[in-house]
Design a protein around this motif. Sequence first.
Motif, PDB file in Angstrom:
ATOM      1  N   GLY A   1       9.911   6.280  -3.978  1.00  0.00           N
ATOM      2  CA  GLY A   1       9.631   4.984  -3.374  1.00  0.00           C
ATOM      3  C   GLY A   1       9.848   3.847  -4.362  1.00  0.00           C
ATOM      4  N   PRO A   2       9.545   2.609  -3.947  1.00  0.00           N
ATOM      5  CA  PRO A   2       9.861   1.435  -4.772  1.00  0.00           C
ATOM      6  C   PRO A   2       8.955   1.245  -5.972  1.00  0.00           C
ATOM      7  CG  PRO A   2       8.763   0.758  -2.760  1.00  0.00           C
ATOM      8  CD  PRO A   2       9.029   2.228  -2.627  1.00  0.00           C
ATOM      9  N   TRP A   3       8.018   2.191  -6.255  1.00  0.00           N
ATOM     10  CA  TRP A   3       7.342   2.185  -7.554  1.00  0.00           C
ATOM     11  C   TRP A   3       8.293   2.678  -8.644  1.00  0.00           C
ATOM     12  CZ3 TRP A   3       7.217   7.058  -9.661  1.00  0.00           C
ATOM     13  CH2 TRP A   3       7.285   8.144  -8.773  1.00  0.00           C
TER      14      TRP A   3
ATOM     15  N   LEU B   1      11.027  -2.560   2.424  1.00  0.00           N
ATOM     16  CA  LEU B   1      12.026  -1.528   2.172  1.00  0.00           C
ATOM     17  C   LEU B   1      12.856  -1.177   3.401  1.00  0.00           C
ATOM     18  CD1 LEU B   1      12.883  -0.044  -0.356  1.00  0.00           C
ATOM     19  CD2 LEU B   1      11.389   1.844   0.302  1.00  0.00           C
TER      20      LEU B   1
ATOM     21  N   ARG C   1       6.767  -0.353 -11.983  1.00  0.00           N
ATOM     22  CA  ARG C   1       8.049  -0.107 -11.327  1.00  0.00           C
ATOM     23  C   ARG C   1       9.005   0.443 -12.385  1.00  0.00           C
ATOM     24  NH1 ARG C   1      12.570  -1.773 -12.671  1.00  0.00           N
ATOM     25  NH2 ARG C   1      12.157  -3.992 -12.515  1.00  0.00           N
TER      26      ARG C   1
ATOM     27  N   TYR D   1      10.698  -4.898  -5.636  1.00  0.00           N
ATOM     28  CA  TYR D   1      10.162  -3.552  -5.844  1.00  0.00           C
ATOM     29  C   TYR D   1       8.840  -3.610  -6.607  1.00  0.00           C
ATOM     30  CZ  TYR D   1      14.668  -1.395  -4.537  1.00  0.00           C
ATOM     31  OH  TYR D   1      15.801  -0.988  -3.878  1.00  0.00           O
TER      32      TYR D   1
ATOM     33  N   ASP E   1       3.523  -5.510  -0.384  1.00  0.00           N
ATOM     34  CA  ASP E   1       4.327  -5.313   0.823  1.00  0.00           C
ATOM     35  C   ASP E   1       5.803  -5.374   0.437  1.00  0.00           C
ATOM     36  OD1 ASP E   1       5.427  -5.210   3.346  1.00  0.00           O
ATOM     37  OD2 ASP E   1       4.970  -7.308   3.820  1.00  0.00           O
ATOM     38  N   VAL E   2       6.414  -4.213   0.259  1.00  0.00           N
ATOM     39  CA  VAL E   2       7.822  -4.135  -0.108  1.00  0.00           C
ATOM     40  C   VAL E   2       8.636  -3.992   1.180  1.00  0.00           C
ATOM     41  CG1 VAL E   2       9.563  -2.911  -1.450  1.00  0.00           C
ATOM     42  CG2 VAL E   2       7.202  -3.008  -2.277  1.00  0.00           C
TER      43      VAL E   2
ATOM     44  N   ASP F   1       4.696  -1.163  -6.723  1.00  0.00           N
ATOM     45  CA  ASP F   1       3.871  -0.104  -6.161  1.00  0.00           C
ATOM     46  C   ASP F   1       3.516  -0.482  -4.721  1.00  0.00           C
ATOM     47  OD1 ASP F   1       1.895   1.714  -5.424  1.00  0.00           O
ATOM     48  OD2 ASP F   1       0.958   1.724  -7.410  1.00  0.00           O
ATOM     49  N   PRO F   2       4.001   0.264  -3.713  1.00  0.00           N
ATOM     50  CA  PRO F   2       3.746  -0.120  -2.317  1.00  0.00           C
ATOM     51  C   PRO F   2       2.289   0.015  -1.901  1.00  0.00           C
ATOM     52  CG  PRO F   2       4.813   2.022  -2.420  1.00  0.00           C
ATOM     53  CD  PRO F   2       4.824   1.480  -3.823  1.00  0.00           C
TER      54      PRO F   2
END
Length: 616
Positions: free
Chosen positions: A299-301, A358, A484, A348, A355-356, A350-351
Motif C-alpha cells: 500500500g501507499p505506506w 489511491l 512512506r 502517499y 486519506d490517500v 500511511d493510509p
Amino acid sequence: MSFTKYPFMGWYPRPPDQRELSVRMPEFMTRPELRGSFGMVSSTHWLASGVGMSILERGGNAFDAAAATGFTLQVVEPHLNGPGGEVPIIFQAAGGAPTVLCGQGTMPAAATAGAFAGMDRIPGSGVLPACVPGAFDAWLLLARDHGTMPLRDLLSPAIGYARRGYPLMPQVVDKITQVRRVFETLWPTSAALWLSGRSVPDADSFHRNPALASTFQRLVEDAERSSGTRENQIDEARRIWREGFVAEAILGFVSDPIPDGSGEYHRALLDGDDLADWRASYEDPVSLDYAGRTVHKTGPWGQGPVFLQQLRLADALGTGEADVLSADFIHLVTEAAKLSFADREAFYADPGFVDVPLPTLLSRDYAKERAPLVGADASLELRPGSPDDHTPFLPELRPTGTTEAADLAGGEPTVNRAGEQRGDTCHLDVVDADGNTVSATPSGGWLASSPVIPELGFPLGTRGQMFWLDPRSASAVGPGRRPRTTLTPTLVTRDSEPVAALGTPGGDQQDQWSLTYFLRLVHGGMNLQEAIDAPMFHSNAVPSSFYPREMSPGELTVESRVGEDVRTELRRRGHRVVVSEPWSLGRLSAVSRDPETGVLRAAANPRGAQGYAAGR
C-alpha cells in the motif's frame, strides 16, 4: 522469425538478429538464466542465496528459505540492512491469495512535531529517527504461519556466519572507510566492532560479529526452553525480542543522548511500550492488471503503488510498442516516472492516518488525463495531479548535490543519483516446487545509520528520516505512523497463479529499475537474466526520500552501455544526461514459475559481483 516461450510472458517473437540460446547467448547476458523444477532462490548476496537453497534441500519450503535468507542478509550485508531495520514482504502460498506482510515498524508515541522543534528536516542518522525495529518479527511471523522448520534451523546459518566470520565485500569496506571519522570521534561502540586496532578491515578479509551471534543464539535457546511446539517457540522469540533482553538492551543504550553523524546529540524517542506493543501484520496488496498479468505491491505506506501508476501511464502512452532499448522507450518511461513520483510525494502516506486517493491515482481515467502531459521533450517541472480534487502539497526540496557532510549525517546508503555505488538495500526472491512464492526487500539498521548497541551487535534504524516536519505534507511525522518507505518488492500473477517475484535495492530508483525490468520482460522478448543485464537508466528528477531530500530537474542517469546515438537523442529531447559506469545501475533479482509445466527460473544481478541465484 523464431518464437521462445517464457512462463512470465507467454509466446513472444524474438528479434530476428537474436538466435536461440543453443546457438549463442543473447546480447545482454553475463550468465545463464537458471532453470529447474525443485526450487529457486535469488538474492543480493551469494551466501544468503546459498543458505536459502540449503533450507529447500533440507525439506523446508519457500517461506522457511526466505526467512533464513533474510536473517543471513542481516549478517553478511551489514552496510545494507540489519536486525534493527525493516522489511516489506509480498508472498503467495500455493492455493492462497497474494498477501503483504508489513515488517515496517512505526514511529514512537513520542514522535510529535514538537519532538523535532528547531529542525527543518529529521536527521538521517543517530537514534532520533529510529522507528520500532520490524524485520525480526516479520520474518518470524512469516515462518510461524507458513513455514515448516524450527526456529533453530532458521537462525543457525546467520549465527554461524556471525560467529565464524564471513568475507567482507569491498562495498562494506568502502562504507566503513566513509564513516570511519564518525566511528572514531562519535560512535565508539561502532569503532569497536568495525575498526580492528583502529584500522579499516581489508577487502575480502573475514569479519566476525560475536555479539550478534550471541544475541541470536540466546533468542533460540531461551525460546526452546519455553515450549515444545515450533509455533510457540517462534512466538516466544518474538516476545523476547520486544519485551525481554533485546528490548532491555535497546532501551538501556538509548537512555542518554547520543550523537548523530554530524555530532548533534539527540535522545531517542523509543520507549518500552513502543517496542512491546508493535507486531508485524498482514494486509491485502494493491494490485493492477496489465498485459494479461496482475502486479501486486504494498500500500501507499511504501512507494509500491508508484510502479502501478507508471504501468497505467505506459498503457495510456503506448510504451509497450517502443523498442525497449531505444531513446523513445527511455523517454516515455522517464516522463511517466516524473508524473507518478510527483503524485507519490504529494499524496502517499500511511493510509491508517491519511486519506490517500489511491483508487483514482490507479484508475485508467486518471492515467488518460495525465498522459497528455508527456510531450516530445523532457519536462523540467514536478507536476502532481489533483485526484478527487485533492490539493497537492510538495515540501521544499534542496538543490541537487550530495556532500560528504550529508553522507555522514546520514541519508540511505544507496546508489547515489549519478550511479556511483555507495551501498544499498537488499532483496530476495524465492519459489519452491509447490509454487509458494516470496519477494522481500529488507533494509535499515545499516552500520552507518546509528551506533552499534554493544550487547546486541547491531544498530537501530533511521527510517523516520523519511517523514516531513511540515504538517501540510501527507507524510508528516506523527506518533504510530509508518514512514512512506521506498522498499518495494513485486509479485506478479497470471490467472491467480504466481508467475514471478522480483525487486531491487536502490531507494527512489527501485520502482524505476523494477518497472523498466518488468516492461522489458513483457514487451522486449528478454528472459529473466537478459533483462537484468540490459543497460539500465533512471531519472533524478524525482524527489529524494532521504536526507538531505534533493531533486535534480531534468537529470537522467544512464549506463554508458546505452549507445551514443540513444544518448544524443535523449539530449536532443532536453534530458540532462549523466553517463554512469557501464555496470552501475540496478541490483535486480527475480524468480519465476510456469504454472502449466512447473518449470522454475531465476536470475540475479552481476553488478557489484555479489548477487547470485541458486536453484535446480
